[in-house]
Design an enzyme around this catalytic site. Structure first.
Site, PDB file in Angstrom:
ATOM      1  N   ASP A   9       0.856  -1.170   0.000  1.00 15.52           N
ATOM      2  CA  ASP A   9       0.000   0.000   0.000  1.00 15.52           C
ATOM      3  C   ASP A   9       0.904   1.236   0.000  1.00 15.52           C
ATOM      4  OD1 ASP A   9      -2.369   1.687   0.535  1.00 15.52           O
ATOM      5  OD2 ASP A   9      -1.503   1.849   2.542  1.00 15.52           O
ATOM      6  N   ASP A  11      -0.212   5.090   1.074  1.00 14.31           N
ATOM      7  CA  ASP A  11      -0.432   6.027   2.175  1.00 14.31           C
ATOM      8  C   ASP A  11      -0.456   5.312   3.516  1.00 14.31           C
ATOM      9  OD1 ASP A  11      -1.175   8.795   0.820  1.00 14.31           O
ATOM     10  OD2 ASP A  11      -2.114   7.212  -0.363  1.00 14.31           O
ATOM     11  N   GLY A  44      -5.103   2.597  -3.516  1.00 14.35           N
ATOM     12  CA  GLY A  44      -6.357   3.178  -3.967  1.00 14.35           C
ATOM     13  C   GLY A  44      -6.125   4.317  -4.939  1.00 14.35           C
ATOM     14  N   ASN A 210      -9.240  -0.258   3.223  1.00 11.62           N
ATOM     15  CA  ASN A 210      -9.277  -0.840   1.881  1.00 11.62           C
ATOM     16  C   ASN A 210      -8.200  -1.909   1.679  1.00 11.62           C
ATOM     17  OD1 ASN A 210      -7.166   1.007   1.947  1.00 11.62           O
ATOM     18  ND2 ASN A 210      -7.425   1.642  -0.182  1.00 11.62           N
TER      19      ASN A 210
END
Length: 257
Positions: A9, A11, A44, A210
């Site tokens: 991921d 962030d 995302g 997420n």
């Protein structure tokens, strides 16, 4: 089973709250590559938000838009656009409640109105350029994800769309909107199939809501020390905070560096 690929991921994982990559993370990813294990971004964010990061880290492959768009070494291997009838239903409902939308396409993203405070606040937090304005973008282009800008207390207004769309909050003023059942895990599954790899051969790092499906899908799911508490039950291991060598320590825990 030996791990052959690691999904990161962005962030809160690769970058901290200041949107900077810690030096220990840069060094850890470099060592991971030198060991022959493939690093891949799983985010995302859209592809046009991450070019500087892929260059800085030397990562050539990514799963973007919460699994909606995957590229392996420059070659698109998966696309999952949202059905236009579902978008139309959301556009109608958002207009009814006075909420703004941003449509994320393959090469650019566009808001349905200009200078909306919620859009400015949420998008600015990503430290990227504000979207263009085109309320009809979704009618003529594939849309892989949307931002819906509303308060958490207003989420219930969209319950009628839960059979068509998945909504995941990432900011106090914004949510990601995906196809129902959409997740990073779908894009990861497509990439693993392309590479003839099994989920058990993959590792994933994340910190947000997420990331649940992604961490649960791979062979080893690692949550950052700064993770949302609701993510932790989906992780196999928990590493330290992003600012406390979280990625490096997680890779050591996995036996990869």
């Amino acid at each position: 089973m030996a791990y052959k690929i690691v999904f990161f991921d962005i962030d809160g994982t690769l970058i901290n709250e200041e949107k900077q990559v810690p030096q220990s993370t840069l060094e850890a990813v470099k060592r991971l590559k030198e060991s022959g294990v493939e690093p891949v971004i799983a985010t995302g964010r859209a592809p046009y938000f991450i070019q500087h990061l892929t260059e800085q880290l030397g990562i050539e492959s990514y799963v973007c838009l919460n699994g909606g768009y995957a590229v392996y070494r420059g070659k698109p291997v998966y696309k999952r656009a949202i059905d236009r009838t579902s978008i139309e239903a959301l556009v109608t409902l958002a207009a009814k409640h006075g909420h703004s939308l941003v449509f994320e396409g393959e090469h650019g993203y566009y808001a349905d109105r200009a200078d909306h405070f919620f859009i400015t606040e949420a998008v600015t937090s990503l430290k990227v350029n504000l979207p263009g304005v085109d309320p009809d973008f979704w009618k003529n282009n594939e849309v892989f994800q949307l931002f819906l800008h509303c308060e958490q207390s207003e989420e219930h207004l969209y319950e009628e769309l839960v059979q068509e769309l998945t909504l995941i909050r990432w900011h106090t003023k914004a949510m990601d909107v995906l196809p129902a059942g959409g997740s990073k895990a779908q894009g990861i599954a497509a990439m693993l199939k392309e590479l003839s790899l099994k989920p058990e051969e993959a590792v994933a790092f994340g910190d947000g809501l997420n990331d649940k499906e992604m961490l649960a899908y791979v062979g080893l799911g690692i949550a950052m020390g700064n993770s949302h508490p609701d993510l932790l039950p989906f992780a196999d291991k928990v590493t330290t905070h992003v600012n406390e060598d979280g990625v490096k320590n997680g890779l050591v825990m996995a036996g990869l560096i």
